[in-house]
Design an enzyme around this catalytic site. Structure first.
Site, PDB file in Angstrom:
ATOM      1  CG  ASP A   1      57.023   1.151  53.001  1.00 30.18           C
ATOM      2  OD1 ASP A   1      58.053   0.467  53.021  1.00 30.18           O
ATOM      3  OD2 ASP A   1      55.907   0.709  53.326  1.00 30.18           O
TER       4      ASP A   1
ATOM      5  CG  HIS B   1      56.899   0.347  48.311  1.00 28.40           C
ATOM      6  ND1 HIS B   1      57.532  -0.724  47.719  1.00 28.40           N
ATOM      7  CD2 HIS B   1      56.141  -0.176  49.309  1.00 28.40           C
ATOM      8  CE1 HIS B   1      57.172  -1.843  48.344  1.00 28.40           C
ATOM      9  NE2 HIS B   1      56.319  -1.544  49.294  1.00 28.40           N
TER      10      HIS B   1
ATOM     11  CG  ASN C   1      80.800  -7.498  58.014  1.00 29.12           C
ATOM     12  OD1 ASN C   1      81.543  -8.459  58.098  1.00 29.12           O
ATOM     13  ND2 ASN C   1      80.441  -6.779  59.066  1.00 29.12           N
TER      14      ASN C   1
ATOM     15  CG  HIS D   1      61.162  -1.266  55.674  1.00 25.92           C
ATOM     16  ND1 HIS D   1      60.621  -2.389  56.247  1.00 25.92           N
ATOM     17  CD2 HIS D   1      60.299  -0.915  54.691  1.00 25.92           C
ATOM     18  CE1 HIS D   1      59.485  -2.696  55.642  1.00 25.92           C
ATOM     19  NE2 HIS D   1      59.259  -1.809  54.689  1.00 25.92           N
TER      20      HIS D   1
HETATM   21 MN    MN Z   1      57.914  -1.625  52.901  1.00 24.87          MN
END
Ligand code: MN
Length: 259
Positions: free
Chosen positions: A77, A81, A64, A75
């Site tokens: 960071d 960021h 895919n 997730h």
């Molecule tokens: Mn984040």
């Protein structure tokens, strides 16, 4: 010495004396993504299209294409960021030393507090009380805030947005400063969509878990789950984001080794 440690670990994993707890949420089109005020650009959720699936586009193979914002689902960071971490060395996913992706977990159970008050904020005093019971947070630890927020089903309950914005638990600025500069944590991990409280735009500084943690080269983990399966101390967390060049964050398979 190290050889014996790793041999014992292999045996403990085989026997079940050490369990692997998956702290990761499934990643798919229903994964909730943080919502920003409309004046800001938004981050796309997860989508996927088939390249081939044992068909004329690829008779023996299935694969895919995926499309998503870096900060989607469970997730990691990176310091870059936030603007406070923009000039730090080794602040992007491809530059963070791999040794910093593993650390002991200190788990503070705030589930009752977060249920009673969706805007619950962890304070320095809460952390000191936790330390009185469980010992001082070792340098290089992940500070994980258990809220049971991951048990909220559906986007609406998970994001918990009202007319005045999102309502979800987080940290006071003073608590973040304490964890960063007096305890030298790797970062904080939470069950909510982001490391900061839903109302953290109004804090001083705004979004302290981003502003202060990333400004001091530390990390964040968001949308964790199964924190209720971790002991207060004794687990080891492996949080490995993709090694995206110049990446600010990435979905991660976050695992805990639990005695
Ligand atoms: Mn984040």
């Amino acid at each position: 010495m190290s050889n014996a440690v790793l041999s014992q670990l292999v045996e403990a994993l085989r026997s079940g004396a050490v369990r692997v707890v998956d702290l990761t949420q499934p990643l798919g089109p229903d994964t909730p993504v943080i919502e920003l005020p409309p004046i800001f650009a938004s981050s796309p959720g997860f989508s996927m299209e088939v390249i081939s699936r044992y068909d004329d586009k690829g008779p023996a193979w299935y694969w895919n294409t995926i499309h998503l914002g870096e900060h989607t689902g469970t997730h990691f960071d990176a310091p870059v960021h936030w603007i406070t971490g923009a000039q730090l060395p080794d602040n992007t996913l491809d530059k963070i030393p791999a040794s910093k992706l593993i650390g002991p977990a200190c788990v503070i159970d705030c589930s009752k507090e977060a249920e009673a008050d969706n805007d619950f904020l962890l304070t320095r005093e809460h952390v000191l009380a936790w330390e009185a019971a469980h010992g001082r947070i070792p340098p290089g630890s992940w500070l994980l805030m258990r809220t049971d927020w991951s048990k909220r089903k559906g986007r609406e309950a998970f994001l918990n947005i009202r007319a005045d914005g999102a309502h979800s638990p987080g940290f006071t600025p003073d608590c973040v400063r304490f964890l960063a500069f007096e305890r030298d944590v790797l970062g904080v991990g939470v069950e909510c969509v982001g490391t900061d409280a839903g109302q953290a735009a109004s804090f001083d500084p705004p979004f302290p878990a981003h502003n202060i943690m990333h400004g001091s080269g530390r990390f964040g983990l968001a949308s964790l789950t199964n924190l209720d399966q971790l002991p207060p101390t004794g687990a080891i967390v492996i949080a490995a984001p993709l090694k995206i060049v110049e990446g600010s964050g990435s979905p991660a398979r976050v695992l805990a080794l639990v005695p």
